[in-house]
Design a protein around this motif. Structure first.
Motif, PDB file in Angstrom:
ATOM      1  N   MET A 169     -33.780   5.786   8.332  1.00  0.00           N
ATOM      2  CA  MET A 169     -34.847   5.043   8.992  1.00  0.00           C
ATOM      3  C   MET A 169     -34.327   4.298  10.215  1.00  0.00           C
ATOM      4  SD  MET A 169     -36.906   3.574   5.659  1.00  0.00           S
ATOM      5  CE  MET A 169     -38.035   2.634   6.690  1.00  0.00           C
ATOM      6  N   LEU A 170     -33.159   3.658  10.081  1.00  0.00           N
ATOM      7  CA  LEU A 170     -32.590   2.922  11.211  1.00  0.00           C
ATOM      8  C   LEU A 170     -32.191   3.859  12.347  1.00  0.00           C
ATOM      9  CD1 LEU A 170     -30.380   0.286   9.342  1.00  0.00           C
ATOM     10  CD2 LEU A 170     -32.493  -0.133  10.603  1.00  0.00           C
ATOM     11  N   LEU A 171     -31.579   4.992  11.979  1.00  0.00           N
ATOM     12  CA  LEU A 171     -31.165   5.939  13.016  1.00  0.00           C
ATOM     13  C   LEU A 171     -32.374   6.572  13.702  1.00  0.00           C
ATOM     14  CD1 LEU A 171     -28.202   7.610  11.121  1.00  0.00           C
ATOM     15  CD2 LEU A 171     -28.027   6.248  13.210  1.00  0.00           C
ATOM     16  N   ALA A 172     -33.417   6.872  12.936  1.00  0.00           N
ATOM     17  CA  ALA A 172     -34.626   7.427  13.550  1.00  0.00           C
ATOM     18  C   ALA A 172     -35.249   6.423  14.513  1.00  0.00           C
ATOM     19  CB  ALA A 172     -35.620   7.823  12.456  1.00  0.00           C
ATOM     20  N   GLU A 173     -35.249   5.161  14.112  1.00  0.00           N
ATOM     21  CA  GLU A 173     -35.779   4.124  14.992  1.00  0.00           C
ATOM     22  C   GLU A 173     -34.921   3.985  16.250  1.00  0.00           C
ATOM     23  OE1 GLU A 173     -36.788  -0.684  14.847  1.00  0.00           O
ATOM     24  OE2 GLU A 173     -36.295   0.409  13.020  1.00  0.00           O
ATOM     25  N   ALA A 174     -33.595   4.058  16.082  1.00  0.00           N
ATOM     26  CA  ALA A 174     -32.706   3.955  17.236  1.00  0.00           C
ATOM     27  C   ALA A 174     -32.904   5.124  18.194  1.00  0.00           C
ATOM     28  CB  ALA A 174     -31.252   3.895  16.760  1.00  0.00           C
ATOM     29  N   ILE A 175     -33.080   6.332  17.655  1.00  0.00           N
ATOM     30  CA  ILE A 175     -33.315   7.510  18.506  1.00  0.00           C
ATOM     31  C   ILE A 175     -34.634   7.374  19.267  1.00  0.00           C
ATOM     32  CG2 ILE A 175     -33.819   9.988  18.439  1.00  0.00           C
ATOM     33  CD1 ILE A 175     -31.795  10.230  16.180  1.00  0.00           C
ATOM     34  N   GLU A 176     -35.651   6.832  18.568  1.00  0.00           N
ATOM     35  CA  GLU A 176     -36.942   6.646  19.240  1.00  0.00           C
ATOM     36  C   GLU A 176     -36.843   5.644  20.379  1.00  0.00           C
ATOM     37  OE1 GLU A 176     -41.551   5.389  18.118  1.00  0.00           O
ATOM     38  OE2 GLU A 176     -39.965   5.308  16.610  1.00  0.00           O
ATOM     39  N   MET A 177     -36.081   4.575  20.143  1.00  0.00           N
ATOM     40  CA  MET A 177     -35.930   3.566  21.184  1.00  0.00           C
ATOM     41  C   MET A 177     -35.088   4.077  22.345  1.00  0.00           C
ATOM     42  SD  MET A 177     -35.369   0.176  18.809  1.00  0.00           S
ATOM     43  CE  MET A 177     -35.107  -0.866  20.253  1.00  0.00           C
ATOM     44  N   ALA A 178     -34.162   5.021  22.051  1.00  0.00           N
ATOM     45  CA  ALA A 178     -33.282   5.548  23.107  1.00  0.00           C
ATOM     46  C   ALA A 178     -33.730   6.937  23.547  1.00  0.00           C
ATOM     47  CB  ALA A 178     -31.848   5.593  22.592  1.00  0.00           C
ATOM     48  N   ALA A 179     -35.045   7.196  23.477  1.00  0.00           N
ATOM     49  CA  ALA A 179     -35.544   8.530  23.802  1.00  0.00           C
ATOM     50  C   ALA A 179     -35.233   8.931  25.232  1.00  0.00           C
ATOM     51  CB  ALA A 179     -37.052   8.582  23.554  1.00  0.00           C
ATOM     52  N   VAL A 185     -29.055   9.545  22.335  1.00  0.00           N
ATOM     53  CA  VAL A 185     -29.668  10.456  21.375  1.00  0.00           C
ATOM     54  C   VAL A 185     -28.628  11.397  20.783  1.00  0.00           C
ATOM     55  CG1 VAL A 185     -31.317  12.341  21.100  1.00  0.00           C
ATOM     56  CG2 VAL A 185     -31.945  10.313  22.424  1.00  0.00           C
ATOM     57  N   ARG A 186     -27.758  11.935  21.679  1.00  0.00           N
ATOM     58  CA  ARG A 186     -26.708  12.832  21.181  1.00  0.00           C
ATOM     59  C   ARG A 186     -25.728  12.103  20.274  1.00  0.00           C
ATOM     60  NH1 ARG A 186     -27.054  14.911  26.515  1.00  0.00           N
ATOM     61  NH2 ARG A 186     -25.361  13.525  27.169  1.00  0.00           N
ATOM     62  N   ALA A 187     -25.529  10.813  20.488  1.00  0.00           N
ATOM     63  CA  ALA A 187     -24.606  10.037  19.644  1.00  0.00           C
ATOM     64  C   ALA A 187     -25.214   9.756  18.267  1.00  0.00           C
ATOM     65  CB  ALA A 187     -24.243   8.732  20.342  1.00  0.00           C
ATOM     66  N   PHE A 188     -26.539   9.495  18.246  1.00  0.00           N
ATOM     67  CA  PHE A 188     -27.182   9.158  16.980  1.00  0.00           C
ATOM     68  C   PHE A 188     -27.516  10.387  16.125  1.00  0.00           C
ATOM     69  CE2 PHE A 188     -28.663   5.136  19.224  1.00  0.00           C
ATOM     70  CZ  PHE A 188     -27.776   4.324  18.529  1.00  0.00           C
ATOM     71  N   THR A 189     -27.773  11.513  16.765  1.00  0.00           N
ATOM     72  CA  THR A 189     -28.233  12.688  16.029  1.00  0.00           C
ATOM     73  C   THR A 189     -27.248  13.170  14.968  1.00  0.00           C
ATOM     74  OG1 THR A 189     -29.585  13.401  17.911  1.00  0.00           O
ATOM     75  CG2 THR A 189     -29.054  15.053  16.253  1.00  0.00           C
ATOM     76  N   PRO A 190     -25.943  13.302  15.265  1.00  0.00           N
ATOM     77  CA  PRO A 190     -25.015  13.737  14.202  1.00  0.00           C
ATOM     78  C   PRO A 190     -24.982  12.783  13.014  1.00  0.00           C
ATOM     79  CG  PRO A 190     -23.991  13.927  16.361  1.00  0.00           C
ATOM     80  CD  PRO A 190     -25.253  13.157  16.552  1.00  0.00           C
ATOM     81  N   ARG A 191     -25.100  11.493  13.268  1.00  0.00           N
ATOM     82  CA  ARG A 191     -25.092  10.529  12.174  1.00  0.00           C
ATOM     83  C   ARG A 191     -26.356  10.667  11.326  1.00  0.00           C
ATOM     84  NH1 ARG A 191     -24.000   4.861  14.986  1.00  0.00           N
ATOM     85  NH2 ARG A 191     -24.322   4.190  12.822  1.00  0.00           N
ATOM     86  N   LEU A 192     -27.479  10.913  12.023  1.00  0.00           N
ATOM     87  CA  LEU A 192     -28.721  11.129  11.284  1.00  0.00           C
ATOM     88  C   LEU A 192     -28.621  12.374  10.404  1.00  0.00           C
ATOM     89  CD1 LEU A 192     -31.693  10.327  10.814  1.00  0.00           C
ATOM     90  CD2 LEU A 192     -32.296  11.779  12.770  1.00  0.00           C
ATOM     91  N   SER A 193     -28.032  13.433  10.940  1.00  0.00           N
ATOM     92  CA  SER A 193     -27.858  14.669  10.164  1.00  0.00           C
ATOM     93  C   SER A 193     -26.945  14.448   8.971  1.00  0.00           C
ATOM     94  CB  SER A 193     -27.311  15.774  11.067  1.00  0.00           C
ATOM     95  OG  SER A 193     -28.198  16.062  12.129  1.00  0.00           O
TER      96      SER A 193
END
Length: 409
Positions: A169-179, A185-193
């Motif tokens: 949830m936190l990573l999805a929110e961070a990706i949305e804020m850094a759209a 986005v590339r930094a958060f995506t691997p962590r979300l996966s």
């Protein structure tokens, strides 16, 4: 003295001695019977029969604190007839019940004999006559253990599921804020996966464990080659071992078979190998050895890791229990691997044993019933099986084509 007189004297002496021995034996028997009748008169009617039929430990104690009768299972607590109660807590409970009230208390008692194991028991003392108190005991140790497991399961499941869900949830929110920021986005995506994969793995293991516990028997049973099981476990964890700097080695007997579900056994041995690698220091070895012992196949997974304390060895097979919480968090362990292994092995009629010492490593040994190798099929049998499989496939697709397929045969 004439020989005849000597013979008569010897005969007379023999008769006298025999008579004396018979009298002594008769007196002893009568004394024993009298003592038994006296003891029987002191025991209330029917109590002995009730005690003999009881599965739980129980004892009848007289006013002096002497045990006069017991149930067959009382010996495991060291309670013996014609002796005092071995535990002070039990003696106090019996003394308190002599006033006429029924006393109940949970006590932790040491087992009798050389064992140092303690057991939690519910003790109940009731006065049944002017001279006697009946003591009833119920072993609550297994109930206590199951309650601890239930509590651990609820607490750990909620925590383990909450952690990856919260992170996602936190990573999805961070990706949305850094759209608008592609780098973020590339930094958060691997962590979300990674968190999503962790959640998927945890959920899958919970489902596997539930399936193993719920199923009364295996659904897919056949000849399982232990060589294939070990090879699969090693190949599936080569990358993990290389990343951890741990060398995998295998050895032992070859060509052994068991009856069971090949996929379940591969996952079980794979879990042991994965655990051994995760808890081993860089530069160490993890060995997988196979040995035939009579009618049993032993698969041993040995590591040179941190080891497991004796207290933790009693619980490592419980769901979500982890001896080293910090290391498990770093390695992504769920605490379910060994529990899955235990249930998988049990479903195959086997057992798992553990040897371990802190800082010296651990050895998990899976013991399974040995099976004969599968019989080689003749070419005609293989052809008949292939035709049968083809007919089954046609039947699923279009039952009307079955007569035509048989005609071609």
């Amino acid at each position: 003295m004439a020989p005849t007189q000597l013979a008569l004297l010897s005969l007379l002496l023999g008769v006298l001695i025999g008579t004396g021995v018979c009298v002594i034996v008769f007196v002893a028997i009568r004394a024993r019977e009298r003592a038994e009748r006296e003891r029987a008169g002191l025991v209330p009617a029917g109590i002995t029969q009730v005690l003999d039929a009881m599965d739980d430990p129980a004892a009848l104690v007289d006013a002096s604190g002497l045990v006069v009768a017991t149930s067959p299972t009382a010996a495991w607590l060291g309670i013996e007839p014609q002796a005092t109660l071995p535990q002070e807590g039990l003696r106090e409970l019996v003394r308190a019940a002599r006033s006429g009230s029924t006393e109940t208390e949970n006590l932790r008692l040491q087992r009798g004999g050389m064992s140092s194991e303690s057991r939690l028991v519910a003790a109940r003392a009731t006065r049944v006559s002017a001279r006697h108190t009946l003591l009833l005991l119920r072993d609550l140790t297994e109930q206590e253990r199951l309650e601890e497991m239930r509590h651990d399961f609820i607490a750990n499941t909620s925590h383990e599921l909450k952690t990856p869900v919260g992170a996602i949830m936190l990573l999805a929110e961070a990706i949305e804020m850094a759209a608008d920021d592609a780098a973020q986005v590339r930094a958060f995506t691997p962590r979300l996966s990674a968190e999503a994969e962790r959640l998927g793995t945890l959920t899958g293991r919970i489902m596997n464990l539930s399936r193993l516990q719920a199923a009364e028997e295996l659904t897919s049973v056949g000849h399982v080659a232990i060589d294939e099981v070990v090879t699969s476990a090693v190949e599936a964890h080569v990358v993990q071992a290389e990343s951890a700097g741990v060398e995998l080695t295998r050895g032992g007997d070859r060509g052994l078979y068991v009856r069971g579900d090949q996929q379940i056994l591969k996952e079980a041995i794979g879990n042991l190998v994965a655990n051994a690698i995760a808890y081993s220091p860089r530069g160490s070895h993890v060995g997988i050895g196979v040995h035939r012992s009579g009618d049993v196949v032993e698969i041993a997974v040995t590591d040179q890791g941190i080891g497991i304390t004796e207290a933790d060895q009693q619980r490592v097979f419980e769901r979500f229990y982890r001896a080293d919480q910090a290391r498990s968090r770093r390695t992504g362990g769920s605490g379910l691997g060994l529990s899955i292994v235990k249930h998988a092995v049990s479903r195959h009629g086997g057992e798992i044993k553990l040897w371990s010492q802190p800082h010296r490593g651990s050895t998990f040994t899976v013991r399974l019933p040995l099976s004969d190798p599968p019989a080689l099929e003749s070419p005609d049998a293989k052809a008949a099986k292939a035709r049968a499989d083809k007919l089954k496939k046609i039947k699923k697709q279009n039952p009307a084509e079955i007569p035509a397929a048989r005609a071609k045969k």
